[in-house]
Design an enzyme around this catalytic site. Structure first.
Site, short mmCIF file in Angstrom:
data_model
loop_
_atom_site.label_atom_id
_atom_site.label_comp_id
_atom_site.label_asym_id
_atom_site.label_seq_id
_atom_site.Cartn_x
_atom_site.Cartn_y
_atom_site.Cartn_z
N HIS A 1 65.19 16.51 37.60
CA HIS A 1 65.28 16.16 39.02
C HIS A 1 64.78 14.72 39.20
O HIS A 1 63.73 14.36 38.66
CB HIS A 1 64.33 17.02 39.86
CG HIS A 1 64.61 18.49 39.86
ND1 HIS A 1 65.20 19.14 40.92
CD2 HIS A 1 64.33 19.46 38.96
CE1 HIS A 1 65.27 20.43 40.68
NE2 HIS A 1 64.75 20.66 39.50
N HIS B 1 67.84 20.54 33.32
CA HIS B 1 68.12 19.49 34.32
C HIS B 1 66.86 18.73 34.65
O HIS B 1 65.77 19.29 34.74
CB HIS B 1 68.75 20.09 35.59
CG HIS B 1 68.01 21.25 36.17
ND1 HIS B 1 68.09 22.52 35.64
CD2 HIS B 1 67.16 21.34 37.22
CE1 HIS B 1 67.34 23.34 36.34
NE2 HIS B 1 66.75 22.65 37.31
N ASP C 1 71.64 17.26 44.43
CA ASP C 1 71.17 18.64 44.61
C ASP C 1 71.61 19.12 46.01
O ASP C 1 71.52 18.38 46.98
CB ASP C 1 69.63 18.67 44.51
CG ASP C 1 69.09 20.07 44.29
OD1 ASP C 1 68.46 20.30 43.24
OD2 ASP C 1 69.30 20.94 45.17
N ILE C 2 72.11 20.36 46.08
CA ILE C 2 72.58 20.86 47.40
C ILE C 2 71.45 21.44 48.26
O ILE C 2 71.68 21.81 49.40
CB ILE C 2 73.71 21.92 47.29
CG1 ILE C 2 73.34 23.02 46.32
CG2 ILE C 2 75.04 21.26 46.96
CD1 ILE C 2 74.25 24.24 46.45
N GLN D 1 61.89 27.69 37.07
CA GLN D 1 63.22 27.20 36.73
C GLN D 1 64.22 28.22 37.24
O GLN D 1 64.12 29.41 36.90
CB GLN D 1 63.38 27.03 35.20
CG GLN D 1 64.76 26.48 34.82
CD GLN D 1 64.97 26.30 33.31
OE1 GLN D 1 64.10 26.64 32.50
NE2 GLN D 1 66.14 25.80 32.94
#
Ligand code: 5GP
Ligand code: ZN
Length: 139
Positions: free
Chosen positions: A101, A99, A30-31, A93
């Protein structure tokens, strides 16, 4: 999906830090990490949420989560790993491509807010009523 960020990541049109992929799933960092090692696991075929994703892809993501969580544990030695998955804008979301996490927590690092909430006893009559409603809708 043409305008989906995660579909573009799978296609390689947007760069990502990939940690794992197989024929059904893709996992990458994750960025905006909640903590170092915050990893996302997504289906290669676009599906928006838990209601849309085919069971085979859902199963593949959860099997892959075990593989990735094991790697996170070996690589980072966290004291725990939280798994979180959001469905719908009402629960924040933000990327509308399913996705999961995986968020590790290291010893001495702050508590993850996503893992902590106040335990307030509920109204048992309401809990019973709601549970029955859900049970009645299972198919
Ligand atoms: P959610 O939809 O569950 O709220 O979270 C979406 C997650 O996707 C966020 O944690 C966000 O940081 C991450 N994200 C959004 N855009 C990108 C991107 O372009 N690359 C990567 N690696 N992660 C992204
Ligand atoms: Zn997509």
């Amino acid at each position: 999906m043409n305008d989906c960020i995660f579909c573009k990541i799978i296609q390689g049109e947007i760069p990502s830090v990939k940690v794992y992929e197989n024929d059904r799933v893709f996992a990458f960092e994750d960025i905006n990490p909640i903590a170092p090692g915050h990893t996302l696991i997504i289906p290669k075929v676009h599906a928006e949420n838990i209601w849309e994703i085919p069971e085979e892809d859902l199963a593949a993501i959860h099997v892959a989560s075990k593989k990735v969580a094991r790697a996170i544990r070996e690589a980072l030695d966290p004291i725990g790993v939280a798994a979180l998955q959001l469905n719908g804008r009402g629960v924040n979301q933000m990327v509308m491509h399913y996705h999961l996490h995986l968020v590790p927590r290291m010893a001495g690092s702050p508590e993850l807010s996503i893992t902590k909430w106040d335990l307030v006893p509920g109204d048992m009559a309401l809990i019973q009523q709601t549970g029955e409603k859900i049970a009645g809708a299972i198919r």
